[in-house]
Design a protein around this motif. Structure first.
Motif, PDB file in Angstrom:
ATOM      1  N   LEU A  98       7.881  -9.895   3.389  1.00 22.67           N
ATOM      2  CA  LEU A  98       7.230  -9.632   2.163  1.00 22.67           C
ATOM      3  C   LEU A  98       5.707  -9.542   2.142  1.00 22.67           C
ATOM      4  CD1 LEU A  98       8.811 -11.155  -1.179  1.00 22.67           C
ATOM      5  CD2 LEU A  98       8.897  -8.749  -0.417  1.00 22.67           C
ATOM      6  N   PHE A  99       5.400 -10.299   3.009  1.00 25.82           N
ATOM      7  CA  PHE A  99       3.862 -10.649   3.313  1.00 25.82           C
ATOM      8  C   PHE A  99       3.316 -10.683   4.638  1.00 25.82           C
ATOM      9  CE2 PHE A  99       4.570 -13.127  -0.576  1.00 25.82           C
ATOM     10  CZ  PHE A  99       3.359 -12.647  -1.458  1.00 25.82           C
ATOM     11  N   SER A 100       2.226 -10.057   4.856  1.00 25.22           N
ATOM     12  CA  SER A 100       1.529 -10.094   6.402  1.00 25.22           C
ATOM     13  C   SER A 100       0.173 -10.630   5.894  1.00 25.22           C
ATOM     14  CB  SER A 100       1.613  -8.746   7.151  1.00 25.22           C
ATOM     15  OG  SER A 100       1.056  -7.672   6.336  1.00 25.22           O
ATOM     16  N   ALA A 101      -0.651 -11.122   6.992  1.00 27.19           N
ATOM     17  CA  ALA A 101      -1.894 -11.829   6.640  1.00 27.19           C
ATOM     18  C   ALA A 101      -2.683 -11.737   7.862  1.00 27.19           C
ATOM     19  CB  ALA A 101      -1.678 -13.308   6.026  1.00 27.19           C
ATOM     20  N   ARG A 102      -3.886 -11.665   7.495  1.00 24.60           N
ATOM     21  CA  ARG A 102      -5.067 -11.751   8.584  1.00 24.60           C
ATOM     22  C   ARG A 102      -6.203 -12.563   8.088  1.00 24.60           C
ATOM     23  NH1 ARG A 102      -4.353  -7.336  11.987  1.00 24.60           N
ATOM     24  NH2 ARG A 102      -6.042  -7.948  13.140  1.00 24.60           N
ATOM     25  N   ALA A 103      -6.376 -13.515   8.843  1.00 27.38           N
ATOM     26  CA  ALA A 103      -7.715 -14.498   8.628  1.00 27.38           C
ATOM     27  C   ALA A 103      -9.057 -13.841   9.678  1.00 27.38           C
ATOM     28  CB  ALA A 103      -7.504 -15.910   9.150  1.00 27.38           C
ATOM     29  N   ASP A 104     -10.088 -13.358   8.830  1.00 20.54           N
ATOM     30  CA  ASP A 104     -11.188 -13.008   9.476  1.00 20.54           C
ATOM     31  C   ASP A 104     -10.771 -11.896  10.724  1.00 20.54           C
ATOM     32  OD1 ASP A 104     -12.926 -14.637   8.084  1.00 20.54           O
ATOM     33  OD2 ASP A 104     -13.077 -16.122   9.626  1.00 20.54           O
ATOM     34  N   GLY A 105      -9.710 -10.960  10.354  1.00 18.60           N
ATOM     35  CA  GLY A 105      -9.487  -9.904  11.238  1.00 18.60           C
ATOM     36  C   GLY A 105      -8.450 -10.291  12.112  1.00 18.60           C
ATOM     37  N   ARG A 106      -7.986 -11.564  12.103  1.00 16.10           N
ATOM     38  CA  ARG A 106      -6.872 -11.926  13.226  1.00 16.10           C
ATOM     39  C   ARG A 106      -5.563 -11.924  12.654  1.00 16.10           C
ATOM     40  NH1 ARG A 106      -8.623 -16.899  16.575  1.00 16.10           N
ATOM     41  NH2 ARG A 106     -10.037 -15.260  17.370  1.00 16.10           N
ATOM     42  N   ALA A 107      -4.548 -11.484  13.128  1.00 15.57           N
ATOM     43  CA  ALA A 107      -3.315 -11.492  12.418  1.00 15.57           C
ATOM     44  C   ALA A 107      -2.472 -12.869  12.571  1.00 15.57           C
ATOM     45  CB  ALA A 107      -2.338 -10.593  13.201  1.00 15.57           C
ATOM     46  N   ILE A 111     -11.620 -19.121  -6.764  1.00 15.25           N
ATOM     47  CA  ILE A 111     -11.617 -18.022  -5.725  1.00 15.25           C
ATOM     48  C   ILE A 111     -11.229 -16.685  -6.352  1.00 15.25           C
ATOM     49  CG2 ILE A 111     -10.320 -17.368  -3.693  1.00 15.25           C
ATOM     50  CD1 ILE A 111      -9.814 -20.264  -3.334  1.00 15.25           C
ATOM     51  N   GLU A 112     -12.219 -15.939  -6.170  1.00 11.94           N
ATOM     52  CA  GLU A 112     -11.800 -14.583  -6.563  1.00 11.94           C
ATOM     53  C   GLU A 112     -11.523 -13.343  -5.693  1.00 11.94           C
ATOM     54  OE1 GLU A 112     -15.425 -13.125  -8.447  1.00 11.94           O
ATOM     55  OE2 GLU A 112     -15.493 -14.636 -10.169  1.00 11.94           O
ATOM     56  N   GLY A 113     -10.495 -12.544  -5.826  1.00 10.41           N
ATOM     57  CA  GLY A 113      -9.813 -11.731  -4.906  1.00 10.41           C
ATOM     58  C   GLY A 113     -10.003 -10.231  -5.511  1.00 10.41           C
ATOM     59  N   THR A 114      -9.798  -9.385  -4.519  1.00 12.61           N
ATOM     60  CA  THR A 114      -9.807  -7.985  -4.861  1.00 12.61           C
ATOM     61  C   THR A 114      -8.642  -7.347  -4.245  1.00 12.61           C
ATOM     62  OG1 THR A 114     -10.943  -7.360  -2.748  1.00 12.61           O
ATOM     63  CG2 THR A 114     -12.388  -8.006  -4.717  1.00 12.61           C
ATOM     64  N   GLN A 115      -8.216  -6.084  -5.017  1.00 13.11           N
ATOM     65  CA  GLN A 115      -6.830  -5.536  -4.536  1.00 13.11           C
ATOM     66  C   GLN A 115      -6.906  -4.370  -4.254  1.00 13.11           C
ATOM     67  OE1 GLN A 115      -3.957  -5.768  -7.625  1.00 13.11           O
ATOM     68  NE2 GLN A 115      -2.865  -3.806  -6.829  1.00 13.11           N
ATOM     69  N   ALA A 116      -6.527  -3.727  -3.275  1.00 11.27           N
ATOM     70  CA  ALA A 116      -6.678  -2.386  -2.487  1.00 11.27           C
ATOM     71  C   ALA A 116      -5.302  -1.963  -2.218  1.00 11.27           C
ATOM     72  CB  ALA A 116      -7.654  -2.150  -1.698  1.00 11.27           C
ATOM     73  N   GLY A 117      -4.385  -1.391  -3.314  1.00 11.91           N
ATOM     74  CA  GLY A 117      -3.062  -0.952  -2.751  1.00 11.91           C
ATOM     75  C   GLY A 117      -2.242  -2.244  -2.781  1.00 11.91           C
ATOM     76  N   GLY A 118      -1.665  -2.487  -1.912  1.00 13.22           N
ATOM     77  CA  GLY A 118      -0.900  -3.718  -1.758  1.00 13.22           C
ATOM     78  C   GLY A 118      -1.680  -4.962  -1.150  1.00 13.22           C
ATOM     79  N   THR A 119      -2.842  -4.753  -0.813  1.00  5.64           N
ATOM     80  CA  THR A 119      -3.679  -5.661  -0.097  1.00  5.64           C
ATOM     81  C   THR A 119      -4.239  -6.506  -1.035  1.00  5.64           C
ATOM     82  OG1 THR A 119      -3.323  -4.560   1.989  1.00  5.64           O
ATOM     83  CG2 THR A 119      -5.067  -6.384   1.688  1.00  5.64           C
ATOM     84  N   VAL A 120      -4.149  -7.864  -1.086  1.00  5.20           N
ATOM     85  CA  VAL A 120      -5.260  -8.840  -1.649  1.00  5.20           C
ATOM     86  C   VAL A 120      -6.263  -9.560  -0.804  1.00  5.20           C
ATOM     87  CG1 VAL A 120      -5.513 -10.682  -3.480  1.00  5.20           C
ATOM     88  CG2 VAL A 120      -3.351  -8.876  -3.673  1.00  5.20           C
ATOM     89  N   SER A 121      -7.210  -9.259  -1.152  1.00  2.00           N
ATOM     90  CA  SER A 121      -8.275  -9.685  -0.186  1.00  2.00           C
ATOM     91  C   SER A 121      -9.280 -11.083  -0.924  1.00  2.00           C
ATOM     92  CB  SER A 121      -9.181  -8.966   0.229  1.00  2.00           C
ATOM     93  OG  SER A 121      -8.659  -7.976   1.024  1.00  2.00           O
ATOM     94  N   ARG A 173     -12.143 -15.142   5.671  1.00  2.00           N
ATOM     95  CA  ARG A 173     -11.787 -14.256   4.846  1.00  2.00           C
ATOM     96  C   ARG A 173     -10.272 -13.723   5.068  1.00  2.00           C
ATOM     97  NH1 ARG A 173     -13.179 -11.622   0.014  1.00  2.00           N
ATOM     98  NH2 ARG A 173     -12.696  -9.493   0.300  1.00  2.00           N
ATOM     99  N   ILE A 174      -9.496 -13.644   4.091  1.00  2.00           N
ATOM    100  CA  ILE A 174      -8.142 -13.326   4.149  1.00  2.00           C
ATOM    101  C   ILE A 174      -7.623 -12.367   3.542  1.00  2.00           C
ATOM    102  CG2 ILE A 174      -5.711 -14.217   3.263  1.00  2.00           C
ATOM    103  CD1 ILE A 174      -7.023 -16.237   5.371  1.00  2.00           C
ATOM    104  N   GLU A 175      -6.777 -11.595   4.221  1.00  2.00           N
ATOM    105  CA  GLU A 175      -6.140 -10.217   3.668  1.00  2.00           C
ATOM    106  C   GLU A 175      -4.718 -10.338   3.725  1.00  2.00           C
ATOM    107  OE1 GLU A 175      -8.078  -6.519   5.851  1.00  2.00           O
ATOM    108  OE2 GLU A 175      -9.084  -8.285   6.760  1.00  2.00           O
ATOM    109  N   ALA A 176      -4.345 -10.431   2.534  1.00  2.00           N
ATOM    110  CA  ALA A 176      -2.852 -10.529   2.406  1.00  2.00           C
ATOM    111  C   ALA A 176      -2.169  -9.333   1.910  1.00  2.00           C
ATOM    112  CB  ALA A 176      -2.560 -11.689   1.508  1.00  2.00           C
ATOM    113  N   ALA A 177      -1.316  -8.730   2.580  1.00  2.00           N
ATOM    114  CA  ALA A 177      -0.707  -7.398   2.461  1.00  2.00           C
ATOM    115  C   ALA A 177       0.903  -7.872   1.987  1.00  2.00           C
ATOM    116  CB  ALA A 177      -0.637  -6.497   3.567  1.00  2.00           C
TER     117      ALA A 177
END
Length: 516
Positions: free
Chosen positions: A42-51, A93-103, A72-76
């Motif tokens: 269900l989830f994949s994630a990156r921390a400062d661009g690193r998987a 902590i405020e997040g933004t959403q682009a499609g299925g990714t929350v940052s 910085r976290i990007e959670a897809a």
């Protein structure tokens, strides 16, 4: 914003001082065997661009990785994201959403929960960077690989592992578990033990109930093979565990590895083994490790003194009953600090059970700086209360993301509860179990009649009004709840100045309730 920054600064203090660099250190990877680490679908994630490796474990998805500062976290999410929330919400902590990714940006080390669509959880266990890492080959350091076969995921190595632990206890040397899988039944830790679990080390409990012998062959609460005699009373429920610290002093277990009890499997066989039991011991420190999948209580601290559990991550199976997080029992000077716990049963249950006929007054237990999720009670004293006195208990600066009951005092077996303080705790939302009460105090008479005296709620916040509000009930006029103070408490952002503000039903045998 000032309050948020102060909270972040306070978190940095307990985690240590970190450089200002905005980067994640190399993420933790699973052990060499995929058998024990299922990738999240269900989830994949990156921390400062690193998987990062996201693991699907039971009902949750989690990632454990070290950070040095804001990250910085990007959670897809593999699906449509209708809504999301990031806890602890007090951090803003405020997040933004682009499609299925929350940052979003984590402020630094800590425990965080991303919930998507009001259901699916990604737990982010962002550790501080390790500063105390023993190296094999250094003076006073030995490797468990000198005692066991490496690279065999299915071979039970209990006897060899016990020899390694005995040698570490005898010599006082640090025993290192390098990356790898170590299959075992019950192990005993003796005095002067220093045990380090490296990142990627997995101590994996046997999946055979026979590998967890009970003390003196005592019958346990076997809900499969002996249903007629089943009990969830801690005095009789369990006499077995995976790891036993017994009659020991000066013990430290730490690192970034995992201790896994295979509890889902062995509880299905009727075996209610704890993951760790600290019994009749002094000066014990457990720090940094993941403790997951017990068959009953995760960490039972019985008749012991000066026990600290710090920075530990508890991941229980939400479907396995009696899987508490931490259970200080007839113990003194216990500190549970900066931990995370995801539990089927109580996150914290402070008790006096008389298990193994070990009973004394409980004194000076502190639980602070933790993040908790449970389907039952979160911050709790009881249910077993068989000592004469249980006093000087502090719950401070904890974030309860979800629970059925936020703060509970259950005096059922005759003890006197005295000087219990709930200070600066936050409860976010209700898990829809059977009680649904933010506060629940109760005195019953199972094996004695007790009292509850001098309880303080200070600067505590409940983000919502729970469906059944709050409840307090003494037993009778002589065995009552006496002295409850509410100071700076809020419900849904509104100050509490009366019982009705708590949604409380008329209290019974309760006196001296004060509002400030």
């Amino acid at each position: 914003m000032k309050k948020i920054m102060m909270l972040i600064g306070a978190a940095a203090v307990w985690l240590g001082l970190f450089p200002a660099a905005v980067s994640a250190v190399a993420p933790q990877q699973p052990t060499g065997s995929d058998k024990f680490h299922k990738p999240s679908e269900l989830f994949s994630a990156r921390a400062d661009g690193r998987a990062l490796f996201v693991e699907h474990f039971k009902a949750i998805h989690y990632v454990n990785f070290p950070v040095t500062g804001p990250t910085r976290i990007e959670a897809a999410f593999a699906g449509e994201v209708n809504d999301f929330r990031i806890s602890p919400m007090i951090l803003g902590i405020e997040g933004t959403q682009a499609g299925g990714t929350v940052s979003f940006t984590l402020p630094g080390p800590g425990w965080y929960v991303l919930e998507v669509n009001g259901r699916e959880k990604l737990i982010l266990l962002a550790d501080p960077v390790e500063t105390d890492v023993p190296r094999v080959g250094d003076a006073g350091v030995i490797s468990v690989l000198d005692y066991v076969k490496s690279g065999s995921d299915d071979t039970l190595q209990t006897e060899a592992l016990q020899r390694a632990l005995d040698e570490a206890s005898r010599t006082g040397k640090t025993l290192v578990f390098p990356r790898g899988v170590y299959r075992t039944g019950t192990l005993t830790v003796g005095s002067n033990s220093r045990i380090y679990l490296a990142e990627g080390a997995l101590v994996k409990g046997s999946e055979n109930r026979e590998d967890y012998p009970s003390d003196g062959n005592r019958p346990e609460a076997d809900h499969i093979n002996n249903k007629a005699n089943y009990s969830d009373n801690g005095e009789f429920m369990t006499f077995s565990r995976l790891l036993l610290v017994d009659n020991a002093e000066n013990v430290r277990i730490w690192g970034r590895g995992i201790i896994d009890g295979s509890g889902t499997v062995i509880r299905a066989q009727g075996k209610p083994a704890n993951l760790i039991r600290i019994r009749n011991s002094k000066d014990v420190l457990i720090e940094g490790v993941i403790l997951r999948d017990p068959a009953a209580w995760n960490t039972h601290i019985l008749h012991s003194e000066r026990v600290t559990v710090r920075g530990v991550k508890v991941l229980n199976d939400f479907a396995v009953p009696n899987t508490d997080g931490f259970d200080p029992d007839a113990s003194r000077d216990v500190l549970i600090e900066n931990c995370f716990a995801y539990c089927n049963d109580d996150n914290i249950a402070i008790k006096t059970t008389n298990n193994m006929d070990l009973l004394q007054d409980l004194e000076r237990v502190t639980v602070r700086g933790c993040v908790f999720i449970t389907r039952k009670s979160s911050l709790k004293v009881g249910t077993e209360t068989k000592a004469g006195r249980m006093s000087d208990i502090l719950f401070e600066d904890n974030d309860v993301v979800e629970c059925d009951r936020g703060m509970a005092l259950y005096c059922y077996d005759g003890a006197a509860f005295e000087n219990i303080r709930f200070v600066n705790n936050r409860v976010e939302r209700n898990f829809p179990d059977n009680q649904r009460k933010a506060i629940h105090f109760q005195i019953l008479s199972r094996s004695g009649k007790g009292h509850i005296r001098n309880v303080l709620f200070k600067d505590c916040a409940f983000d919502i009004m729970f469906p059944k509000g709050a409840s307090m009930a003494g037993l009778d006029a002589e065995h009552c709840i006496d002295g409850v103070t509410f100071d700076g408490v809020t419900v849904a952002g509104k100050p509490v100045r009366s019982l009705s503000d708590l949604g409380m039903e008329e209290p019974r045998f309760v006196k001296n309730i004060r509002f400030k």
